[in-house]
Design an enzyme around this catalytic site. Structure first.
Site, PDB file in Angstrom:
ATOM      1  N   LYS A  22       0.822  -1.213   0.000  1.00  0.00           N
ATOM      2  CA  LYS A  22       0.000   0.000   0.000  1.00  0.00           C
ATOM      3  C   LYS A  22       0.854   1.261   0.000  1.00  0.00           C
ATOM      4  CE  LYS A  22      -2.578   2.885   3.071  1.00  0.00           C
ATOM      5  NZ  LYS A  22      -2.736   3.240   4.468  1.00  0.00           N
ATOM      6  N   ASP A 121      -6.023   8.134   9.239  1.00  0.00           N
ATOM      7  CA  ASP A 121      -6.157   7.488  10.537  1.00  0.00           C
ATOM      8  C   ASP A 121      -6.234   8.469  11.691  1.00  0.00           C
ATOM      9  OD1 ASP A 121      -6.083   4.936   9.643  1.00  0.00           O
ATOM     10  OD2 ASP A 121      -3.936   4.685   9.880  1.00  0.00           O
TER      11      ASP A 121
END
Length: 441
Positions: A22, A121
């Protein structure tokens, strides 16, 4: 709202292939903006953060072709620079932390960029100073509008410079590299991050015509070039997934083979799991983890309690500390987990304590885990995933626990892990996707 329902306590068995990395994907896909020629990237993970970035590039005017499941063609020939000031860009760019990675390439090629403050996040404060201080050293001028939450950067003519980064930020290093490859003159970046993802980016840029030396070290030299051409690039397997699957095998007493891991790019990761008592064998380029009923945490040479802490590469990646913490709950022995980089990443331990784990959260950065040696099995509970890595750690805990667990907010997990429920079911896991409302606390 989507959730996972897991009936745990069952050993798994079989082979699993890690997805493409990722973090590498977000960098190299952004790098396609540096050239008007075609760039083909393969082993691209089908996850939300990557798909959002690809969609964002399409909105910018990049011609995107989905050649097959994991392979894309990009051609950034006609870029719409006005799109930056649109509400659509503000909404899309602001919801994706990886959107910061397009700034360096845009500055290098077009001399200006604008970006909303990135999202992502809730794992603590992530500064963007490293990116912008690096751009500034190259001659860019920027301002942050606190009312609109936009960063505006002007870089009419970038010029090579000596840059000592204030921290070895992976994304900061990548962004400054991409800005420097088309700058006039020579750029030296010291205290550069040297993760395999950065090495991959540099090798790809060199194939496009860049002149980068010092790859793999924390001292990079970049000789600016006039323009870059096209190339083909294949992403490494995701080291965080590989570490997650090693932890999953240990916690559930499973026999699992992780395929095509690029072992030489994993650095210290296998050694840390070995220190947790996990047996693993290298077979070709596959990691084989045999079923083991117990695993014992190592100590330091003088017999004192082991500390596992994150550090810049080639130290241990912070993205796997939550996995090590979960693994420790069922080991024999004790360990101190020291999360230096992010101040909120250990706050998920309350869920593990509810499941029966013995953990003392010393402060926002440190937790001591007293392993249960599988004498007491964790119990299934209902919980919510706070971020990608904690979410997968809780998923691993649920797969090892007795009884039924429900994990809400799985969108966070799916930002980083492709088809995770389908791939786990192929190993024999009892996991299914359900629609439910989270329990009110």
């Amino acid at each position: 709202m989507n959730a996972f329902e897991i009936n745990g306590g069952k050993p798994l068995r079989g082979e699993i292939i890690p997805q493409g990395a990722k973090n590498e994907a977000l960098q190299v896909i952004s790098a396609v903006l540096l050239t008007e020629e075609q760039v083909i990237i393969s082993n691209v993970p089908d996850i939300k953060d990557v798909n959002k970035l690809i969609e964002l590039l399409g909105d910018l005017g990049v011609r995107v072709e989905h050649l097959k499941k994991d392979t894309y063609s990009f051609q950034a020939k006609d870029i719409d620079l006005d799109f930056f000031m649109s509400e659509q860009f503000k909404a899309k760019g602001g919801s994706l932390r990886g959107s910061i990675m397009i700034v360096g390439p845009l500055l290098a090629r077009f001399g200006k960029a604008s970006i909303p403050k990135p999202g992502g996040d809730k794992i603590g404060r992530r500064r963007l100073d490293t990116h912008f201080l690096g751009f500034e050293k190259l001659g860019a001028k920027f301002n942050y509008n606190s009312k609109t939450n936009f960063f505006n950067v002007d870089a009419s003519h970038l010029k090579g410079a000596y840059i000592l980064l204030d921290e070895a930020s992976v994304t900061g290093t990548a962004n400054v590299i991409m800005a420097a490859v088309l700058a006039k003159g020579i750029t030296t970046i010291y205290n550069a991050a040297c993760e395999p993802y950065i090495q991959q980016l540099c090798k790809m840029l060199n194939r496009m015509g860049a002149k980068i030396s010092g790859i793999g070290s924390n001292l990079l030299n970049i000789e600016g070039v006039e323009k870059l051409g096209g190339t083909e690039h294949r992403l490494l397997p995701d080291m965080i997934e590989i570490g997650s699957f090693i932890g999953l095998a240990a916690m559930t007493g499973s026999e699992i083979t992780i395929k095509d891991v690029h072992y030489n790019e994993l650095g210290i990761i296998p050694d840390i799991f070995k220190r947790m008592g996990i047996r693993l064998k290298l077979r070709g380029d596959d990691i084989y983890i045999p079923s083991q009923p117990h695993y014992e945490i190592d100590t330091f040479i003088d017999g004192s309690i082991l500390t596992v802490a994150d550090a810049p590469w080639p130290g241990f990646t912070p993205d796997l500390l939550s996995i090590v913490l979960v693994v420790a709950t069922q080991a024999k022995g004790n360990v101190m987990i020291h999360q230096k980089m992010f101040e909120s990443r250990l706050f998920f331990v309350d869920k593990l304590i509810d499941m029966g784990a013995q953990i003392i959260l010393c402060d926002p950065h440190r937790a001591t885990v007293m392993g249960l040696d599988k004498q007491v099995q964790l119990r299934g509970i209902e919980m919510t995933s706070p971020d990608i890595r904690a979410g997968v750690s809780l998923l691993i805990a649920a797969l090892s626990a007795s009884g039924r667990s429900i994990i809400h907010n799985i969108e966070q997990i799916e930002r980083g892990y492709q088809d995770i429920d389908i791939r786990l079911r192929a190993l024999g896991a009892d996991i299914k996707r359900i629609n439910t409302m989270p329990k009110q606390h």
